[in-house]
Motif scaffolding. Structure first.
Motif, PDB file in Angstrom:
ATOM      1  N   VAL A 112      -4.193 -12.009 -13.361  1.00 26.46           N
ATOM      2  CA  VAL A 112      -4.653 -12.155 -11.977  1.00 26.46           C
ATOM      3  C   VAL A 112      -4.395 -10.829 -11.274  1.00 26.46           C
ATOM      4  CG1 VAL A 112      -4.401 -13.439  -9.829  1.00 26.46           C
ATOM      5  CG2 VAL A 112      -4.110 -14.609 -12.020  1.00 26.46           C
ATOM      6  N   LEU A 113      -5.462 -10.129 -10.952  1.00 25.28           N
ATOM      7  CA  LEU A 113      -5.335  -8.793 -10.354  1.00 25.28           C
ATOM      8  C   LEU A 113      -6.092  -8.726  -9.033  1.00 25.28           C
ATOM      9  CD1 LEU A 113      -5.992  -6.817 -13.633  1.00 25.28           C
ATOM     10  CD2 LEU A 113      -3.832  -6.835 -12.396  1.00 25.28           C
ATOM     11  N   PRO A 114      -5.634  -7.881  -8.100  1.00 25.15           N
ATOM     12  CA  PRO A 114      -6.376  -7.720  -6.846  1.00 25.15           C
ATOM     13  C   PRO A 114      -7.791  -7.224  -7.123  1.00 25.15           C
ATOM     14  CG  PRO A 114      -4.228  -6.639  -6.725  1.00 25.15           C
ATOM     15  CD  PRO A 114      -4.430  -7.046  -8.151  1.00 25.15           C
ATOM     16  N   LYS A 115      -8.715  -7.600  -6.260  1.00 29.28           N
ATOM     17  CA  LYS A 115     -10.120  -7.248  -6.467  1.00 29.28           C
ATOM     18  C   LYS A 115     -10.396  -5.775  -6.161  1.00 29.28           C
ATOM     19  CE  LYS A 115     -14.708  -9.130  -5.552  1.00 29.28           C
ATOM     20  NZ  LYS A 115     -15.449 -10.299  -5.053  1.00 29.28           N
ATOM     21  N   THR A 116      -9.706  -5.240  -5.140  1.00 31.85           N
ATOM     22  CA  THR A 116     -10.008  -3.855  -4.751  1.00 31.85           C
ATOM     23  C   THR A 116      -8.905  -2.893  -5.190  1.00 31.85           C
ATOM     24  OG1 THR A 116      -8.892  -3.868  -2.598  1.00 31.85           O
ATOM     25  CG2 THR A 116     -11.135  -4.781  -2.671  1.00 31.85           C
ATOM     26  N   ARG A 117      -9.300  -1.652  -5.329  1.00 32.97           N
ATOM     27  CA  ARG A 117      -8.358  -0.604  -5.725  1.00 32.97           C
ATOM     28  C   ARG A 117      -7.260  -0.446  -4.678  1.00 32.97           C
ATOM     29  NH1 ARG A 117      -7.948   4.961  -4.816  1.00 32.97           N
ATOM     30  NH2 ARG A 117      -7.060   6.120  -6.581  1.00 32.97           N
ATOM     31  N   GLN A 118      -7.635  -0.509  -3.407  1.00 33.29           N
ATOM     32  CA  GLN A 118      -6.655  -0.329  -2.330  1.00 33.29           C
ATOM     33  C   GLN A 118      -5.599  -1.430  -2.358  1.00 33.29           C
ATOM     34  OE1 GLN A 118      -6.339   2.485  -0.478  1.00 33.29           O
ATOM     35  NE2 GLN A 118      -4.389   1.473  -0.039  1.00 33.29           N
ATOM     36  N   GLU A 119      -6.034  -2.658  -2.645  1.00 32.05           N
ATOM     37  CA  GLU A 119      -5.077  -3.776  -2.731  1.00 32.05           C
ATOM     38  C   GLU A 119      -4.097  -3.555  -3.880  1.00 32.05           C
ATOM     39  OE1 GLU A 119      -7.712  -7.572  -1.105  1.00 32.05           O
ATOM     40  OE2 GLU A 119      -7.972  -6.880  -3.163  1.00 32.05           O
ATOM     41  N   LYS A 120      -4.599  -3.015  -4.994  1.00 35.04           N
ATOM     42  CA  LYS A 120      -3.728  -2.763  -6.150  1.00 35.04           C
ATOM     43  C   LYS A 120      -2.739  -1.638  -5.837  1.00 35.04           C
ATOM     44  CE  LYS A 120      -2.305  -3.388 -10.369  1.00 35.04           C
ATOM     45  NZ  LYS A 120      -1.401  -4.491 -10.655  1.00 35.04           N
ATOM     46  N   LEU A 121      -3.185  -0.593  -5.142  1.00 32.85           N
ATOM     47  CA  LEU A 121      -2.281   0.483  -4.728  1.00 32.85           C
ATOM     48  C   LEU A 121      -1.176  -0.069  -3.823  1.00 32.85           C
ATOM     49  CD1 LEU A 121      -4.851   3.346  -3.964  1.00 32.85           C
ATOM     50  CD2 LEU A 121      -3.120   3.381  -5.772  1.00 32.85           C
ATOM     51  N   SER A 122      -1.547  -0.957  -2.923  1.00 33.09           N
ATOM     52  CA  SER A 122      -0.558  -1.575  -2.017  1.00 33.09           C
ATOM     53  C   SER A 122       0.431  -2.427  -2.800  1.00 33.09           C
ATOM     54  CB  SER A 122      -1.266  -2.445  -0.962  1.00 33.09           C
ATOM     55  OG  SER A 122      -2.159  -1.663  -0.212  1.00 33.09           O
ATOM     56  N   GLN A 123      -0.058  -3.078  -3.856  1.00 29.59           N
ATOM     57  CA  GLN A 123       0.818  -3.899  -4.692  1.00 29.59           C
ATOM     58  C   GLN A 123       1.889  -3.031  -5.361  1.00 29.59           C
ATOM     59  OE1 GLN A 123      -0.480  -5.810  -8.570  1.00 29.59           O
ATOM     60  NE2 GLN A 123      -0.552  -7.596  -7.250  1.00 29.59           N
ATOM     61  N   TYR A 124       1.484  -1.865  -5.865  1.00 25.50           N
ATOM     62  CA  TYR A 124       2.460  -0.970  -6.485  1.00 25.50           C
ATOM     63  C   TYR A 124       3.493  -0.487  -5.461  1.00 25.50           C
ATOM     64  CZ  TYR A 124       0.159  -0.728 -11.000  1.00 25.50           C
ATOM     65  OH  TYR A 124      -0.345  -1.046 -12.240  1.00 25.50           O
ATOM     66  N   GLN A 125       3.044  -0.207  -4.247  1.00 25.91           N
ATOM     67  CA  GLN A 125       3.962   0.220  -3.190  1.00 25.91           C
ATOM     68  C   GLN A 125       4.990  -0.877  -2.907  1.00 25.91           C
ATOM     69  OE1 GLN A 125       3.995   3.335  -1.832  1.00 25.91           O
ATOM     70  NE2 GLN A 125       5.879   2.721  -0.787  1.00 25.91           N
TER      71      GLN A 125
END
Length: 366
Positions: free
Chosen positions: A112-125
């Motif tokens: 289950v992964l975020p749909k957008t790249r920005q959401e994934k970057l925020s997840q890593y933060q």
């Protein structure tokens, strides 16, 4: 359902399902030879084996998360999961229908992964902040992800108490005993506590309590935890499609030596979804993509089937990164650890090389 007709000449419509390691490279390789459609639930491709570095250094993800449209400039990207396959079409969750002449299935594992790249970057933060604000970290799972994450935290945050709990008799069960022992010794030297042959009950810590109980009766104190266990294959949905009889008992697609789904002339499977008995690793998925795309190009041009390229599993090679400088490398005739094999992988985690293979600048942050 909305039918999406291709405008290209007949016989050149290719649909790739899955935009991971194998699917991204296949799409990039075919984009100027076919009318290509890449179907993926998310808008980006991730260099997955570099993801654990991004948890301790979020800016690292700027190079490892790549929008599909960056490398696929001559094809369409459909951000929606595929939900059905017929003999001529693929249907997405959004009700779009794509006809195909050739189909490539590269769905890998279910995550289950975020749909957008920005959401994934925020997840890593957010994951970085979780680690940074904790004094103690629990890692559940002693496979490559668990070991590499424990190593990343131990190197970047040497003052944190890291505990790794694994329900097997040794770490890294996909490689040999020697490599597993070297990883265990390295973690121990970095003061990571490794608990083997035990499970951990993540629901055992009540509100405000940070003590987790293991199946062996031990108590692990941790301010936060990360679950690093294997993900199931993304193939359950195939049981409701025309490919239901092409799956083996483990949910993998049965392929022939040309990486075609057995019994089908125009359907290929690449990456972890295949039943090929070999280590499931990124560089192997890229080899699959190379063979399959070569074969699709040959078939599209009306070439002789006898000239199809065959895929032969190579020797099992595995490199497990241990922080920024060290790694454990298992080669066919020897296993080594330390900074020499670390030079192969640990500094850049093959990010530059992987970007280059998709026609991108190895260093630029996207």
């Amino acid at each position: 359902m909305e039918r999406t007709e291709s405008e290209s000449e007949s016989g050149r419509r290719v649909v790739v399902i899955g935009g991971g390691i194998a699917g991204s490279l296949a799409s990039k390789s075919l984009q100027f030879d076919s009318d290509i459609t890449l179907i993926d639930p998310k808008e980006y491709f991730e260099i997955t084996w570099a993801s654990l570095r991004s948890m301790v250094e979020p800016s690292f993800a700027e190079r490892t998360l790549i929008n599909h449209k960056k490398y696929l400039q001559n094809g369409r990207v459909v951000t929606s999961p595929a939900v059905n396959i017929t003999n001529t079409q693929v249907v997405t969750a959004d009700g779009l229908v794509f006809g195909y002449d050739y189909l490539v299935i590269a769905t890998g594992h279910n995550d289950v992964l975020p749909k957008t790249r920005q959401e994934k970057l925020s997840q890593y933060q957010a994951e970085y902040e979780k680690i940074n604000s904790s004094e103690s970290v629990l890692i559940v799972g002693g496979g490559p992800s668990g070991v590499e994450l424990a190593a990343e935290i131990a190197v970047d945050f040497p003052d944190k108490k890291v505990t790794l709990v694994h329900n097997g008799p040794r770490l890294l069960e996909f490689v040999g005993q020697k490599a597993a022992d070297k990883a265990f010794d390295w973690l121990k030297a970095k003061k990571v506590e490794v608990i083997l042959n035990q499970r951990v009950d993540l629901s055992s810590a009540s509100d405000g309590d940070k003590n987790y109980r293991t199946s062996g009766g031990e108590t692990v104190h941790a301010d936060c935890y990360f679950l690093c266990i294997g993900k199931p294959l993304s193939s359950e949905w195939l049981k409701g499609t025309v490919l239901k009889d092409n799956l083996d008992g483990k949910g993998r697609l049965i392929v022939d030596e040309y990486l075609r789904v057995k019994g089908r002339k125009n359907v290929f499977a690449i990456g972890d979804i295949t039943d090929i008995p070999e280590m499931k690793q990124g560089y192997i998925a890229e080899k699959h993509a190379s063979v399959a795309t070569k074969n699709i190009k040959l078939l599209m041009s009306g070439g002789n089937e006898k000239k199809l390229s065959t895929y032969k599993p190579g020797s099992d090679i595995a490199i497990i990164s241990l922080g920024r400088k060290d790694s454990v490398a298992q080669f066919p005739f020897m296993t080594v650890s330390g900074c020499v094999p670390g030079l192969l992988k640990s500094k850049d985690l093959f990010v530059g090389k992987t970007r280059k293979a998709r026609g991108l600048d190895p260093n630029i942050m996207d």
